[in-house]
Motif scaffolding. Structure first.
Motif, short mmCIF file in Angstrom:
data_model
loop_
_atom_site.label_atom_id
_atom_site.label_comp_id
_atom_site.label_asym_id
_atom_site.label_seq_id
_atom_site.Cartn_x
_atom_site.Cartn_y
_atom_site.Cartn_z
N ASN A 1 48.63 62.35 42.43
CA ASN A 1 47.88 61.70 41.31
C ASN A 1 49.09 60.82 40.47
O ASN A 1 50.28 61.12 41.01
CB ASN A 1 47.41 62.65 40.13
CG ASN A 1 48.49 63.97 39.85
OD1 ASN A 1 49.09 64.50 40.72
ND2 ASN A 1 48.59 63.97 38.59
N VAL B 1 50.01 57.91 36.88
CA VAL B 1 49.73 57.33 35.31
C VAL B 1 49.66 55.93 35.35
O VAL B 1 50.06 55.43 36.46
CB VAL B 1 50.34 57.91 34.26
CG1 VAL B 1 50.45 59.57 34.38
CG2 VAL B 1 51.97 57.48 34.64
N ASN C 1 51.80 65.30 34.81
CA ASN C 1 51.38 63.82 34.33
C ASN C 1 52.34 63.61 33.21
O ASN C 1 52.62 62.51 33.05
CB ASN C 1 49.90 63.79 34.25
CG ASN C 1 49.17 63.26 35.50
OD1 ASN C 1 49.73 63.36 36.45
ND2 ASN C 1 48.18 62.71 35.15
#
Length: 235
Positions: A81, A83, A187
């Protein structure tokens, strides 16, 4: 079981038993015993139930390897993942507070709660011995009573939910990511790095990230080491 015969994917994101294991190691007495039992239960669940799915998605190689050790037959895929780096790009119009450290996250998360207490109680006092005016902002929604109580400590601000976390990042001198429990990619750390903020983190916070301590960020494995790095940045 209801999906038997259908193509199916499960997305646990991380290996949950690793988080339970780190919480167990940080605990004592009866709580440690209960978490040891819980860790074994989570391991059994992951090994058995994930095998019912055609594909299991996690966000880091660390989590993939941990689940593979539980059950080599799992069909595992890593999809990291990230950002939006444009969204978190530095804002030159935000006023910089050169003495403010910041930690962000959903404060009701057990891992973030432990991290907030660690930085506020074990690291900040050491920082303030060298930088008496240094301050810590704990920014994020749903702070439980244990986190709200940290605002009673000298130099600590607990904001609760904010409409936009970006001014808190760009307006602070350094981001601290003091994770001592939990798994997966952080994150919050990616957001701070995207905002151009110097970052000081614990080794556990680096899980799943392709970073090199001393180049992209600074890493300390004890309260004393973290405090020294934070003072270095503040100065």
């Amino acid at each position: 079981r209801d999906l038997a015969g259908y193509p199916s994917v499960v997305v646990p994101l991380d290996a949950a038993h690793l988080g339970t294991e780190t919480r167990m190691r940080a605990s004592r007495g009866v709580k440690r015993l209960l978490l040891r039992i819980e860790e074994r239960r989570v391991r059994r669940f992951e090994s058995r139930e994930y095998a019912r799915f055609d594909r299991v998605i996690v966000v880091s190689e660390q989590d993939r390897a941990a689940l593979e050790r539980l059950n080599p037959g799992l069909a595992l895929t890593v999809i990291p993942n990230g950002v939006d780096s444009d969204f978190y790009a530095p804002d030159a119009q935000v006023t910089l507070d050169r003495l403010r450290m910041v930690f962000t996250g959903v404060m009701s998360s057990p891992a973030n709660l432990v991290a907030a207490e660690y930085i506020a109680k074990s690291v900040l006092p050491l920082v303030r011995m060298a930088c008496p005016d240094a301050r810590l902002a704990l920014v994020g929604r749903a702070p439980p009573p244990r986190v709200r109580a940290l605002a009673d400590l000298e130099g600590v601000e607990v904001t609760g939910e904010v409409p936009d976390v970006r001014p808190w990042l760009t307006g602070s001198r350094v981001f601290v990511c003091p994770m001592i429990t939990g798994t997966g990619i952080k994150n919050k750390l990616l957001e701070a790095m995207a905002a151009g903020l110097p970052c000081v983190a614990t080794p556990l916070a680096l899980g799943g990230l392709n970073v090199h301590p001393g180049r992209e960020l600074l890493v300390g494995d004890t309260p004393e080491a973290m405090a020294a790095l934070l003072v270095q940045v503040l100065n």
